[in-house]
Design a protein around this motif. Structure first.
Motif, PDB file in Angstrom:
ATOM      1  N   GLN A 384       0.834  -1.207   0.000  1.00  0.00           N
ATOM      2  CA  GLN A 384       0.000   0.000   0.000  1.00  0.00           C
ATOM      3  C   GLN A 384       0.867   1.256   0.000  1.00  0.00           C
ATOM      4  N   SER A 385       1.877   1.247   0.848  1.00  0.00           N
ATOM      5  CA  SER A 385       2.744   2.419   0.969  1.00  0.00           C
ATOM      6  C   SER A 385       3.476   2.718  -0.336  1.00  0.00           C
ATOM      7  N   SER A 386       3.925   1.655  -1.014  1.00  0.00           N
ATOM      8  CA  SER A 386       4.615   1.854  -2.301  1.00  0.00           C
ATOM      9  C   SER A 386       3.678   2.439  -3.347  1.00  0.00           C
ATOM     10  N   LEU A 387       2.459   1.907  -3.418  1.00  0.00           N
ATOM     11  CA  LEU A 387       1.479   2.425  -4.380  1.00  0.00           C
ATOM     12  C   LEU A 387       1.143   3.881  -4.070  1.00  0.00           C
ATOM     13  N   TYR A 388       0.996   4.177  -2.782  1.00  0.00           N
ATOM     14  CA  TYR A 388       0.655   5.536  -2.372  1.00  0.00           C
ATOM     15  C   TYR A 388       1.777   6.519  -2.724  1.00  0.00           C
ATOM     16  N   SER A 389       3.016   6.069  -2.595  1.00  0.00           N
ATOM     17  CA  SER A 389       4.145   6.931  -2.947  1.00  0.00           C
ATOM     18  C   SER A 389       4.078   7.322  -4.419  1.00  0.00           C
ATOM     19  N   PHE A 390       3.726   6.358  -5.272  1.00  0.00           N
ATOM     20  CA  PHE A 390       3.558   6.663  -6.695  1.00  0.00           C
ATOM     21  C   PHE A 390       2.467   7.720  -6.886  1.00  0.00           C
ATOM     22  N   ALA A 391       1.319   7.524  -6.209  1.00  0.00           N
ATOM     23  CA  ALA A 391       0.203   8.461  -6.362  1.00  0.00           C
ATOM     24  C   ALA A 391       0.606   9.864  -5.926  1.00  0.00           C
ATOM     25  N   GLU A 392       1.332   9.963  -4.814  1.00  0.00           N
ATOM     26  CA  GLU A 392       1.795  11.261  -4.332  1.00  0.00           C
ATOM     27  C   GLU A 392       2.793  11.893  -5.305  1.00  0.00           C
ATOM     28  N   LEU A 393       3.684  11.066  -5.837  1.00  0.00           N
ATOM     29  CA  LEU A 393       4.685  11.581  -6.780  1.00  0.00           C
ATOM     30  C   LEU A 393       4.016  12.133  -8.032  1.00  0.00           C
ATOM     31  N   PHE A 394       3.071  11.373  -8.607  1.00  0.00           N
ATOM     32  CA  PHE A 394       2.406  11.818  -9.835  1.00  0.00           C
ATOM     33  C   PHE A 394       1.588  13.085  -9.581  1.00  0.00           C
ATOM     34  N   LEU A 457      -8.126   0.946  -2.735  1.00  0.00           N
ATOM     35  CA  LEU A 457      -9.078   1.578  -3.648  1.00  0.00           C
ATOM     36  C   LEU A 457      -8.866   3.089  -3.683  1.00  0.00           C
ATOM     37  N   VAL A 458      -8.658   3.691  -2.517  1.00  0.00           N
ATOM     38  CA  VAL A 458      -8.418   5.139  -2.446  1.00  0.00           C
ATOM     39  C   VAL A 458      -7.176   5.510  -3.259  1.00  0.00           C
ATOM     40  N   ILE A 459      -6.121   4.713  -3.120  1.00  0.00           N
ATOM     41  CA  ILE A 459      -4.891   4.977  -3.878  1.00  0.00           C
ATOM     42  C   ILE A 459      -5.164   4.840  -5.376  1.00  0.00           C
ATOM     43  N   SER A 460      -5.939   3.822  -5.753  1.00  0.00           N
ATOM     44  CA  SER A 460      -6.287   3.631  -7.163  1.00  0.00           C
ATOM     45  C   SER A 460      -7.070   4.822  -7.692  1.00  0.00           C
ATOM     46  N   LEU A 461      -7.959   5.361  -6.871  1.00  0.00           N
ATOM     47  CA  LEU A 461      -8.731   6.537  -7.285  1.00  0.00           C
ATOM     48  C   LEU A 461      -7.838   7.771  -7.421  1.00  0.00           C
ATOM     49  N   GLN A 462      -6.822   7.870  -6.568  1.00  0.00           N
ATOM     50  CA  GLN A 462      -5.868   8.980  -6.705  1.00  0.00           C
ATOM     51  C   GLN A 462      -5.106   8.875  -8.027  1.00  0.00           C
ATOM     52  N   LEU A 463      -4.712   7.653  -8.367  1.00  0.00           N
ATOM     53  CA  LEU A 463      -4.034   7.439  -9.651  1.00  0.00           C
ATOM     54  C   LEU A 463      -4.981   7.723 -10.813  1.00  0.00           C
ATOM     55  N   ALA A 464      -6.249   7.296 -10.663  1.00  0.00           N
ATOM     56  CA  ALA A 464      -7.245   7.551 -11.709  1.00  0.00           C
ATOM     57  C   ALA A 464      -7.506   9.047 -11.855  1.00  0.00           C
ATOM     58  N   THR A 465      -7.446   9.780 -10.748  1.00  0.00           N
ATOM     59  CA  THR A 465      -7.619  11.238 -10.798  1.00  0.00           C
ATOM     60  C   THR A 465      -6.518  11.872 -11.635  1.00  0.00           C
ATOM     61  N   VAL A 466      -5.294  11.398 -11.434  1.00  0.00           N
ATOM     62  CA  VAL A 466      -4.174  11.903 -12.232  1.00  0.00           C
ATOM     63  C   VAL A 466      -4.436  11.647 -13.711  1.00  0.00           C
ATOM     64  N   MET A 467      -4.913  10.428 -14.039  1.00  0.00           N
ATOM     65  CA  MET A 467      -5.182  10.097 -15.449  1.00  0.00           C
ATOM     66  C   MET A 467      -6.323  10.943 -16.001  1.00  0.00           C
ATOM     67  N   SER A 468      -7.367  11.167 -15.193  1.00  0.00           N
ATOM     68  CA  SER A 468      -8.511  11.947 -15.693  1.00  0.00           C
ATOM     69  C   SER A 468      -8.112  13.380 -16.021  1.00  0.00           C
ATOM     70  N   LYS A 469      -7.132  13.919 -15.281  1.00  0.00           N
ATOM     71  CA  LYS A 469      -6.660  15.281 -15.564  1.00  0.00           C
ATOM     72  C   LYS A 469      -5.855  15.340 -16.859  1.00  0.00           C
ATOM     73  N   LEU A 470      -5.257  14.196 -17.246  1.00  0.00           N
ATOM     74  CA  LEU A 470      -4.521  14.162 -18.517  1.00  0.00           C
ATOM     75  C   LEU A 470      -5.446  14.386 -19.700  1.00  0.00           C
ATOM     76  N   LEU A 471      -6.725  14.005 -19.540  1.00  0.00           N
ATOM     77  CA  LEU A 471      -7.684  14.140 -20.642  1.00  0.00           C
ATOM     78  C   LEU A 471      -7.912  15.602 -21.007  1.00  0.00           C
ATOM     79  N   ALA A 472      -7.712  16.505 -20.055  1.00  0.00           N
ATOM     80  CA  ALA A 472      -7.963  17.930 -20.306  1.00  0.00           C
ATOM     81  C   ALA A 472      -6.759  18.650 -20.903  1.00  0.00           C
ATOM     82  N   GLU A 473      -5.641  17.948 -21.032  1.00  0.00           N
ATOM     83  CA  GLU A 473      -4.444  18.605 -21.549  1.00  0.00           C
ATOM     84  C   GLU A 473      -4.532  18.740 -23.073  1.00  0.00           C
TER      85      GLU A 473
END
Length: 644
Positions: A384-394, A457-473
């Protein structure tokens, strides 16, 4: 006046006069017993008096009020809440010898335990209260009772470095080679704490070099923690405690610790040279070359360990090469299952991230994550911590794109190539967790699994949030759109249910603000993802049901309405995709009513009439006036009436 709280506060503050006033007003013994035994915040008056060292209050409660001297409560020590702590445990842990004597004299069980099976004796050993330890033992305390982790009084005394207590327990023939649940002994604990004096005492009482569940000896434990004096003592030839191979491994591992913990490249090189000399001794003994079958790992720049002293000298000029050597050595000696292996890989990645070298950071973190997922159970806190670190970094990279990082490098943009592999691993972890949930029978284990599953799931949603913002670029390509849609659809299709019966959309709509901060790359997973209108809209377009209900009958719109401040864009997206502003939860609340009672300006957010249909009004009329509808209204409309 609430006498229960008043009595508790008086006991907590040590105000005996006030306590007597409150208790003397009750003539019935039953009422008195009720007050004295009542808990406030999970703690009784006697427990809190013993915790805070109020002797006269405790004496009065025991001798005059006949308080139950075994009734446990919850207390806090150093920020940690101890559940089920008896009064004697509290007094012993806090170091109040007079109170300990009072309780034992009153008949308290010297071997009573907390919920984690910790005894008063172990509590006294933890904080070094020698006089209390001696008194408890003289009054029948069992020195071999271990807590739920299998840690004995001797182990904790060794770990905390309490020489006098360790010596006393050894004089009572405490079992020096007893193992905990994870296989460590008192010698392991001593090696980790760095007390050479206690180490010598343990060895003098027959302590042996056993291995724990990770295959770690006390010697390796000292190497990992960087206690050079312990390592030097254990590898001394005159003691004959270790083999030549063990000595070599200890020196090489200690060198890796010098690199990562002390940033001492010269000291590390000196240790590695000693190990190399041990491998190829000048006296003509059989050489022990480095293993040749160690795989070359891309994340470590395909680093190969030097095979002679000359090659060692050459890498000293390249700090990055030294750092990679440390990671290679640690993984070879400790193995991928040991927590320190992945921790230092992640640590090195975090250092690169702080320096603006994000590609190197991601490379190392992927390697750490792959190791963890290969050897750890599903939903492990480390994973979990490793996945969360990725989400925070992105999230950080997306926020700071184009600006200089700490070391002056320009923060590069986040791409779908960065996020997609991590997101896939997060979804795979959710899949594994759902499989584990299917076979979990006991309610406590099931609730714990649901909690950890929600965090992933929360971490996955954070990653999905990052991806959803890419759509607006503006430079978002059709291929990027397709890949993002595919990944988020995979999440929606999982149809996951976590704590309180909430769906992924529920969780996406119930979060707070993001807490991303520069440098916090190794922080623990959060329990709530930030509510993102872009992600909610994407999930709804890909089929997430807007009218799904959780265990309390709340729809995602209910949860969004309860946030303060309420995310107006999220509310609008939900309503635009069919959510009802007048759906009633099991407490009889509608999202519109929640917004009004929370003093949100609903008029500036949405126009309720715009989202109220004739069908909604008719359903509300039927429910409000309790009109019979079972055999009047078509069956297909029953659910509409029920939800209103």
């Amino acid at each position: 006046m609430d006498f229960k709280i008043a009595v508790f506060n008086a006991a907590r503050d040590g105000n005996l006069t006030r306590l007597k006033v409150y208790l003397h007003s009750w003539r019935s013994m039953d009422d008195l017993n009720m007050l004295v035994g009542a808990k406030v915040g999970g703690t009784t008056p006697l427990v809190i008096a013993c915790r805070n060292g109020h002797y006269d209050v405790a004496e009065y409660l025991i001798e005059r009020c006949k308080a139950d001297i075994e009734q446990p409560g919850s207390v806090t020590f150093d920020g940690e809440t101890i559940e089920g702590a008896p009064p004697l445990w509290c007094a012993a842990a806090a170091g109040h010898l007079p109170l300990v004597r009072l309780l034992v004299r009153a008949g308290a069980n010297v071997n009573s335990t907390t919920r984690t099976h910790s005894t008063p004796l172990r509590a006294a050993c933890f904080d070094g209260h020698y006089d209390i330890v001696k008194f408890l033992v003289e009054n029948g305390a069992d020195i071999e009772i271990a807590n739920r982790h299998g840690h004995t009084c001797l182990m904790i005394a060794c770990y905390k470095g309490h020489i006098k207590i360790a010596k006393y327990l050894l004089s009572l023939n405490a079992d020096v080679n007893r193992k905990s649940v994870k296989g460590n002994t008192a010698l392991h604990d001593c090696a980790e704490s760095g007390s050479l004096h206690i180490l010598k005492m343990l060895l003098g009482h027959g302590a042996t070099m056993d291995v724990d569940s990770y295959g770690m000896t006390p010697l390796l434990a000292a190497s990992v923690t960087g206690h050079t004096h312990i390592v030097e003592h254990l590898i001394s030839v005159e003691y004959g405690l270790v083999t030549r191979q063990q000595r070599i491994d200890a020196l090489e591992l200690l060198g890796a610790t010098y690199v990562d913990k002390r940033r001492d490249m010269v000291g590390a090189l000196a240790l590695w040279k000693r190990a190399m000399d041990d491998r190829f001794p000048a006296d003509g003994s059989e050489p022990i070359p480095k293993p040749k079958d160690v795989p070359r790992i891309e994340a470590y720049d395909f680093a190969v360990e030097p095979s002679d002293s000359q090659q060692l000298e050459e890498i000293l000029a390249d700090p990055d090469a030294m750092r990679m050597q440390a990671l290679v050595i640690r993984e070879r000696i400790l193995g991928p299952a040991h927590p320190d292996t992945s921790y230092y890989v992640r640590y090195r990645g975090a250092v690169y991230a702080d320096a603006g070298r994000f590609a190197r950071c991601r490379q190392l973190w992927h390697h750490a994550l792959d190791m963890q997922r290969a050897v750890l159970p599903p939903l492990s806190p480390l994973t979990q911590s490793s996945l969360y670190s990725f989400a925070e970094l992105f999230s950080y990279m997306q926020l700071e794109h184009g600006r200089p990082s700490t070391r002056g490098r320009i923060v590069p943009p986040v791409t779908i190539d960065d996020v997609e592999p991590v997101f896939k691993k997060a979804l795979s972890e959710i899949d594994r967790g759902m499989e584990m949930l299917d076979v979990t029978k006991f309610s406590i284990d099931r609730e714990q699994t649901l909690t950890t599953l929600q965090r992933v799931l929360v971490i996955s949603l954070q990653l999905a949030t990052v991806m959803s913002k890419l759509l607006a670029e503006p430079d978002c390509t059709e291929d990027t759109v397709r890949r993002i849609h595919k990944q988020v659809y995979s999440l929606v299709k999982l149809d996951i249910k976590v704590r309180q019966g909430r769906s992924a959309l529920h969780v996406a709509c119930s979060g707070g603000n993001s807490s991303t901060s520069r440098g916090a790359w190794l922080s623990a997973p959060a329990d709530a993802a930030p509510a993102s209108a872009a992600l909610v809209a994407l999930m709804l377009r890909l089929g997430a049901p807007p009218d799904a209900r959780d265990a309390a009958g709340n729809t995602p719109l209910h949860l969004a309405a309860k946030l303060n401040p309420c995310p107006a864009e999220v509310v609008r997206e939900l309503l635009a995709h069919g959510a009802h502003i007048d759906t009633v939860n099991y407490d009889g609340e509608t999202p519109a009513e929640i917004l009004k009672t929370s003093q949100q300006n609903i008029a500036t957010m949405v126009n309720p009439l715009r989202y109220t249909t004739l069908k909604c009004l008719a359903a509300r009329t039927v429910k409000n006036y309790r009109l019979p509808y079972r055999h009047v209204v078509p069956q297909c409309l029953h659910s509409t009436i029920i939800t209103h």
